[in-house]
Design a protein around this motif. Structure first.
Motif, short mmCIF file in Angstrom:
data_model
loop_
_atom_site.label_atom_id
_atom_site.label_comp_id
_atom_site.label_asym_id
_atom_site.label_seq_id
_atom_site.Cartn_x
_atom_site.Cartn_y
_atom_site.Cartn_z
N TYR A 54 4.64 -24.38 1.99
CA TYR A 54 3.37 -24.22 2.70
C TYR A 54 2.23 -24.39 1.71
O TYR A 54 2.35 -24.06 0.53
N GLU A 68 -1.27 -21.95 4.83
CA GLU A 68 -1.35 -22.77 6.04
C GLU A 68 0.04 -22.76 6.68
O GLU A 68 0.94 -23.47 6.24
N LEU A 69 0.22 -21.94 7.72
CA LEU A 69 1.51 -21.80 8.38
C LEU A 69 1.61 -22.74 9.57
O LEU A 69 0.60 -23.07 10.19
N PRO A 70 2.82 -23.16 9.95
CA PRO A 70 2.98 -24.02 11.12
C PRO A 70 2.68 -23.25 12.41
O PRO A 70 2.65 -22.02 12.42
N SER A 71 2.48 -23.97 13.48
CA SER A 71 2.13 -23.34 14.76
C SER A 71 3.24 -22.43 15.27
O SER A 71 2.97 -21.47 16.00
N SER A 72 4.49 -22.68 14.89
CA SER A 72 5.59 -21.82 15.33
C SER A 72 5.52 -20.43 14.70
O SER A 72 6.17 -19.51 15.17
N ASN A 78 -1.33 -14.65 7.99
CA ASN A 78 -1.12 -15.74 7.05
C ASN A 78 -1.52 -15.40 5.61
O ASN A 78 -1.64 -16.29 4.78
N GLU A 98 12.26 -25.90 10.03
CA GLU A 98 11.34 -24.96 10.67
C GLU A 98 11.94 -23.55 10.67
O GLU A 98 13.15 -23.38 10.70
#
Length: 173
Positions: A54, A68-72, A78, A98
């Motif tokens: 990340y 910056e984390l993924p939408s999941s 964060n 993921e």
């Protein structure tokens, strides 16, 4: 007293390394795998310990970083402590897939029992405790542990009822 404190500090400082990252660096985020109900994994030698990489968006204080984390992973806060991060040397070579769908807020994954492969009684004092050997599914990885039968019945009653019904059908034939 001061001499003793200084000696202990020197021992601690030998092993300590101060980690610092720059904005834009890629880092891995540490995960903790749990088996059963709030239990840490005993046999996790080969299971992945980090996920990511990340991107660091900003430094917050001396020891915290915003990622910056993924939408999941939108439900997670964060900002993470530096002890949960590891620098990513190569950007795209070691990308972990993921995060698992059942990842909790404390970055743990609960294992699910798959099958019973053994039974025994364990003497403890004047009592004999019934133990069962359970195969756990921890996000695709299978691990085997001995668990008290009473605790398994209490934590997974529906699974245990289904298991006894299936074994009852086999004996009726």
């Amino acid at each position: 007293m001061k001499e003793s404190q200084d000696r202990q500090k020197s021992y601690a400082d030998r092993r300590r390394k101060d980690l610092e990252f720059e904005v834009g660096d890629m880092v891995y985020l540490k995960t903790v795998t749990y088996k059963g109900k709030d239990r840490s994994s005993k046999n996790a030698k080969l299971s992945p310990r980090y996920m990511g990489p990340y991107k660091i968006l900003e430094r917050i204080g001396k020891v915290a970083y915003k990622l910056e984390l993924p939408s999941s992973m939108a439900q997670f806060h964060n900002v993470f402590h530096v002890s949960l991060l590891r620098k990513c040397i190569r950007n795209q070579d070691n990308v972990v897939p993921e995060p698992p769908s059942d990842l909790r807020e404390n970055l743990t994954v609960e294992g699910r029992p798959v099958q019973i492969i053994g039974r025994k009684t364990k003497p403890e004092g004047r009592k004999n405790i019934k133990m069962i050997q359970v195969v756990w599914d921890c996000d695709g990885e299978e691990e085997t542990t001995w668990e008290p039968e009473a605790r398994m019945k209490a934590e997974f009653p529906k699974w245990f009822d289904k298991l006894t019904e299936d074994s009852g059908r086999k004996t009726r034939r």
